[in-house]
Each structure stands twice: as C-alpha cells, then as structure tokens.
Design a protein around this motif. Structure first.
Motif, PDB file in Angstrom:
ATOM      1  N   LEU A 117     -16.274  -1.791   2.546  1.00  0.00           N
ATOM      2  CA  LEU A 117     -17.241  -0.736   2.442  1.00  0.00           C
ATOM      3  C   LEU A 117     -15.554   0.347   2.926  1.00  0.00           C
ATOM      4  CD1 LEU A 117     -19.753  -1.177   4.584  1.00  0.00           C
ATOM      5  CD2 LEU A 117     -19.912  -0.676   1.834  1.00  0.00           C
ATOM      6  N   SER A 118     -14.459  -0.350   3.292  1.00  0.00           N
ATOM      7  CA  SER A 118     -13.507   0.728   3.371  1.00  0.00           C
ATOM      8  C   SER A 118     -12.695   1.026   1.816  1.00  0.00           C
ATOM      9  CB  SER A 118     -12.687   0.053   4.664  1.00  0.00           C
ATOM     10  OG  SER A 118     -11.747  -1.183   3.844  1.00  0.00           O
ATOM     11  N   LEU A 119     -12.803   0.131   1.373  1.00  0.00           N
ATOM     12  CA  LEU A 119     -12.144   0.102   0.016  1.00  0.00           C
ATOM     13  C   LEU A 119     -10.871  -0.860  -0.569  1.00  0.00           C
ATOM     14  CD1 LEU A 119     -13.721   3.262  -1.903  1.00  0.00           C
ATOM     15  CD2 LEU A 119     -14.786   1.083  -1.327  1.00  0.00           C
ATOM     16  N   SER A 120     -10.823  -1.613   0.470  1.00  0.00           N
ATOM     17  CA  SER A 120      -9.943  -2.348   0.533  1.00  0.00           C
ATOM     18  C   SER A 120      -9.785  -3.985   0.052  1.00  0.00           C
ATOM     19  CB  SER A 120      -8.600  -1.811   1.890  1.00  0.00           C
ATOM     20  OG  SER A 120     -10.018  -2.336   2.860  1.00  0.00           O
ATOM     21  N   ARG A 150      -8.641   0.768  -2.803  1.00  0.00           N
ATOM     22  CA  ARG A 150      -9.125   1.068  -4.672  1.00  0.00           C
ATOM     23  C   ARG A 150     -10.684   1.701  -5.122  1.00  0.00           C
ATOM     24  NH1 ARG A 150      -6.193  -4.416  -4.485  1.00  0.00           N
ATOM     25  NH2 ARG A 150      -5.180  -4.877  -5.512  1.00  0.00           N
ATOM     26  N   TYR A 151     -11.053   2.892  -5.652  1.00  0.00           N
ATOM     27  CA  TYR A 151     -12.108   3.701  -5.095  1.00  0.00           C
ATOM     28  C   TYR A 151     -12.744   3.243  -6.530  1.00  0.00           C
ATOM     29  CZ  TYR A 151     -15.020   7.424  -4.919  1.00  0.00           C
ATOM     30  OH  TYR A 151     -15.912   8.455  -4.257  1.00  0.00           O
ATOM     31  N   GLY A 152     -13.933   3.141  -6.352  1.00  0.00           N
ATOM     32  CA  GLY A 152     -14.608   2.832  -7.252  1.00  0.00           C
ATOM     33  C   GLY A 152     -16.216   2.485  -6.988  1.00  0.00           C
ATOM     34  N   PRO A 153     -17.133   2.948  -8.132  1.00  0.00           N
ATOM     35  CA  PRO A 153     -18.532   2.292  -7.854  1.00  0.00           C
ATOM     36  C   PRO A 153     -18.496   0.398  -7.264  1.00  0.00           C
ATOM     37  CG  PRO A 153     -17.988   2.021 -10.405  1.00  0.00           C
ATOM     38  CD  PRO A 153     -17.052   2.330  -9.291  1.00  0.00           C
ATOM     39  N   THR A 154     -17.924  -0.328  -7.629  1.00  0.00           N
ATOM     40  CA  THR A 154     -18.356  -1.679  -8.053  1.00  0.00           C
ATOM     41  C   THR A 154     -18.311  -2.668  -6.203  1.00  0.00           C
ATOM     42  OG1 THR A 154     -16.931  -1.956 -10.284  1.00  0.00           O
ATOM     43  CG2 THR A 154     -17.561  -4.066  -7.976  1.00  0.00           C
ATOM     44  N   PRO A 155     -17.906  -1.860  -5.336  1.00  0.00           N
ATOM     45  CA  PRO A 155     -17.371  -2.150  -4.136  1.00  0.00           C
ATOM     46  C   PRO A 155     -19.095  -1.716  -3.211  1.00  0.00           C
ATOM     47  CG  PRO A 155     -15.452  -1.311  -4.080  1.00  0.00           C
ATOM     48  CD  PRO A 155     -16.318  -1.196  -4.875  1.00  0.00           C
ATOM     49  N   PHE A 156     -19.628  -0.600  -3.527  1.00  0.00           N
ATOM     50  CA  PHE A 156     -20.842  -0.082  -3.421  1.00  0.00           C
ATOM     51  C   PHE A 156     -22.354  -1.130  -3.817  1.00  0.00           C
ATOM     52  CE2 PHE A 156     -17.463   2.468  -2.781  1.00  0.00           C
ATOM     53  CZ  PHE A 156     -18.223   3.189  -1.383  1.00  0.00           C
ATOM     54  N   GLN A 157     -22.088  -1.560  -5.525  1.00  0.00           N
ATOM     55  CA  GLN A 157     -22.526  -2.461  -5.632  1.00  0.00           C
ATOM     56  C   GLN A 157     -22.612  -3.829  -5.055  1.00  0.00           C
ATOM     57  OE1 GLN A 157     -25.371  -0.303  -6.667  1.00  0.00           O
ATOM     58  NE2 GLN A 157     -25.273  -0.639  -8.709  1.00  0.00           N
ATOM     59  N   VAL A 158     -21.724  -4.314  -4.756  1.00  0.00           N
ATOM     60  CA  VAL A 158     -21.593  -5.614  -4.114  1.00  0.00           C
ATOM     61  C   VAL A 158     -22.144  -5.449  -2.860  1.00  0.00           C
ATOM     62  CG1 VAL A 158     -19.590  -7.456  -2.906  1.00  0.00           C
ATOM     63  CG2 VAL A 158     -19.453  -6.520  -5.340  1.00  0.00           C
ATOM     64  N   PHE A 159     -22.070  -4.377  -1.936  1.00  0.00           N
ATOM     65  CA  PHE A 159     -22.887  -4.503  -0.693  1.00  0.00           C
ATOM     66  C   PHE A 159     -24.167  -4.631  -0.925  1.00  0.00           C
ATOM     67  CE2 PHE A 159     -24.132  -1.961   2.695  1.00  0.00           C
ATOM     68  CZ  PHE A 159     -23.914  -2.182   3.757  1.00  0.00           C
ATOM     69  N   GLY A 160     -24.618  -3.898  -1.835  1.00  0.00           N
ATOM     70  CA  GLY A 160     -25.862  -3.709  -2.095  1.00  0.00           C
ATOM     71  C   GLY A 160     -26.621  -5.196  -2.495  1.00  0.00           C
ATOM     72  N   GLU A 161     -25.577  -5.870  -3.112  1.00  0.00           N
ATOM     73  CA  GLU A 161     -26.644  -7.293  -2.809  1.00  0.00           C
ATOM     74  C   GLU A 161     -26.797  -8.198  -1.957  1.00  0.00           C
ATOM     75  OE1 GLU A 161     -27.358 -10.713  -4.878  1.00  0.00           O
ATOM     76  OE2 GLU A 161     -27.551  -9.012  -5.146  1.00  0.00           O
ATOM     77  N   ILE A 162     -25.211  -7.886  -0.762  1.00  0.00           N
ATOM     78  CA  ILE A 162     -25.016  -8.246  -0.002  1.00  0.00           C
ATOM     79  C   ILE A 162     -26.872  -7.665   1.146  1.00  0.00           C
ATOM     80  CG2 ILE A 162     -23.804  -8.231   2.815  1.00  0.00           C
ATOM     81  CD1 ILE A 162     -21.442  -7.931   0.852  1.00  0.00           C
ATOM     82  N   VAL A 163     -26.417  -6.487   0.969  1.00  0.00           N
ATOM     83  CA  VAL A 163     -28.063  -6.750   1.644  1.00  0.00           C
ATOM     84  C   VAL A 163     -28.946  -6.385   1.747  1.00  0.00           C
ATOM     85  CG1 VAL A 163     -29.115  -4.181   2.234  1.00  0.00           C
ATOM     86  CG2 VAL A 163     -26.762  -3.994   1.743  1.00  0.00           C
TER      87      VAL A 163
END
Length: 335
Positions: A117-120, A150-163
């Motif tokens: 979530l810190s994009l790192s 590394r800014y962009g959408p992918t980490p947030f979608q990964v987090f969505g799958e974790i949720v």
C-alpha cells in the motif's frame, strides 16, 4: 440549484459564518473558487468541523457525482486500518500469507501489506487508468526489487484480491465494495454514485464517483479519526500510518499523498508540487489526488477539509498539460 459563488454556507442553509481568528475568510474562498473554475473546475467545497463553509459548482450542481480517478486509491488505506481493527489482517504480514501462489518467489514473499500500500513492494505500477482484474494483477510478474516507489493501479487491485480472500476465509460475502460500504461509508454517513467493476469486483485504484459533499464528509470522517458516536471504528495506529512518510517516498504514506518537500510525484508530468520553495509556509496537508486535478485535502492544523473536482480526466490521462498548482490553490484558501 446553483449556489452563489460568493456565498458562505452552514450545511445546506445560507447562513453567514463569522470565522474565528486564524480561519480563512470568505473572500479568500472566492478567490480559490475562481482559480479552480478557470482550470476546468466543476466543484469546490470547504468544510471545517464538519460544517460546510463554502460551495461552488460552476457547470454542475451540488448533487452531481464526478469521477475521482486516482482519488479512489485513498479509500484502500482506511479500509486496511478497519481490517486491522477487525483482526482480519496486520500491516506487516506477508501478502503471501493470503496470496499463497506468491510463496515460492523470494521477492514476492518479502512483500507485506504495508509495502504493497506504500507502493514500494516491487509490484509494478501497471497502466495508469487501465487496471487489470484482481486475479490478473496478482498473476503479473514483479517489476523489480522492493524499496522503490512505483505508482500505478496494480498494487491496489492486488490488495483487492487480498481483501476478497480475507473476507471469504472469514465466512463473509466477498464483495469488496459491499464491504467498503458496510464497514466505512455507511457508518460515516457517506454515499456514492457508480463505482466501476471488473469481473464482479470494484476497481480500487480508480472508478469511484462521489459528489463534493460526500467526498468531503469522508475526508472529515478520516480527519476526525474515523469515529462514530465517540468510538474509533478503525485501528488508530494503522490510520496514523496512512499519513506517515515512507522510505521510498517522503511524500506518500499508505495510499495518501503528503504535501512535503521530497515528494516523489506519480509521473514527471504530474502537477503535484514537491519542491521546498513551492511548499514553503504551508501547514500539514494530506491529500487524495486523481487525474484531471481531482483533490481531497485534509488540513488537520485548521480542521479544514477541501474538495476540488474537475472535468478533463481523459485528456490528462492522454498526457495533456495542466496549469494546476496545489500550493497556489491552498494559499488562496489558507491566506
């Protein structure tokens, strides 16, 4: 109904407010409204202590919802804090504890929810404005070693799958947006418009639509510690970590921007101010930001929440220029 650009409002009623010493004056809000309107603005709202002091809706109305673009990303940090409160996750647990397919890769195995979530974490940013599904995002190879922003959408979608998997493992419905509504937005008295989905799940990096009042209400909820009837409904430490600078980017916490010198912007063309000269004299400012210069500012020293929305998202995503400056806009508000 169109609201007088020079009006100062208390809630929905047209009541003049006599600001206390240190509060910005209504004439300064009007100057900021002009600055926003001249740069494709469609809404501008100032809230203090939960009260709406000023609203402006050029070419729109108070009830109109507008896409937040990447302003959507900042919901994820608060959602993570709520899940810490619920015992569903910890920020420092390995993502591979839930994404078991990452367990055989030493780089993927090192990623935690905090670094994600810190994009790192090493997860690649992905194509701005074009998020992959949750499953496709999890399956993508890492872009490199951890510790790089590394800014962009992918980490947030990964987090969505974790949720999604966490909810399923707890025996709960795995609709992530329904969980956001139930766990955060309804308790905060916040509603939203449409929210884009892929493969049945909400996009977490972009796609939410809010009107200015509801986005501001969410901002006030966060700034007030996410409290409902005096009780914090998210983990206080995890919420504080949303606004703590990270080693990879002094201007980014967990899904929230921190307007401070050294900020690493999302791209070289980003209008987000990062230099000490530009930011000199500003108080602490926390920000959700999206393409087209969508902004939610939290200014805790003044108990101010400011929303600014605009059209032109597609033009910005296509690389169009902008003359927006967060610092210039905030100075008009803060005097």
């Amino acid at each position: 109904m169109q609201i007088d650009r020079r009006g100062v409002f208390f809630g929905a009623a047209a009541v003049a407010i006599a600001p206390e010493q240190g509060w910005a004056q209504s004439r300064d809000y009007a100057a900021a409204a002009d600055y926003s309107a001249q740069r494709r603005g469609v809404s501008f709202l100032v809230m203090q202590g939960g009260r709406v002091l000023f609203e402006d809706y050029p070419r729109s109305s108070a009830g109109d919802t507008h896409e937040l673009a990447s302003g959507t990303k900042s919901f994820s940090g608060v959602l993570a804090a709520a899940m810490v409160q619920d015992g569903l996750l910890t920020l420092d647990e390995a993502c591979a504890d839930t994404l078991t397919e990452w367990g055989d890769d030493p780089v993927k195995r090192s990623a935690t929810i905090r670094t994600l979530l810190s994009l790192s974490s090493g997860v690649g940013g992905g194509s701005i404005g074009r998020p992959s599904t949750y499953a496709a995002s999890v399956a993508q190879p890492f872009a490199g070693a951890p510790g790089v922003f590394r800014y962009g959408p992918t980490p947030f979608q990964v987090f969505g799958e974790i949720v999604r998997r966490k909810l399923s493992a707890a025996g709960r419905p795995d609709d992530v947006l329904a969980f956001i509504d139930e766990r955060l937005l309804r308790p905060a008295g916040v509603t939203h418009g449409s929210w884009r989905r892929q493969a049945g799940q909400a996009n977490l990096p972009s796609g939410a639509q809010f009107n200015a009042r509801n986005w501001a209400r969410f901002g006030a909820f966060v700034q007030g510690g996410c409290r409902v009837e005096g009780r914090a409904i998210v983990d206080a430490q995890a919420l504080a970590d949303c606004f703590r600078p990270t080693p990879a980017n002094p201007g980014y916490g967990l899904t929230w921007w921190l307007l401070r010198p050294g900020l690493v912007p999302p791209s070289p063309r980003s209008p987000i101010d990062s230099s000490a000269a530009a930011l000199a004299g500003l108080p602490t400012v926390r920000m959700a930001a999206g393409a087209g210069d969508q902004r939610l500012y939290l200014i805790p020293d003044r108990d101010l929440v400011v929303v600014r929305q605009a059209d032109g998202i597609l033009a910005r995503l296509a690389g169009g220029g902008t003359d927006w400056s967060d610092a210039a806009f905030l100075r008009l508000i803060l005097n």
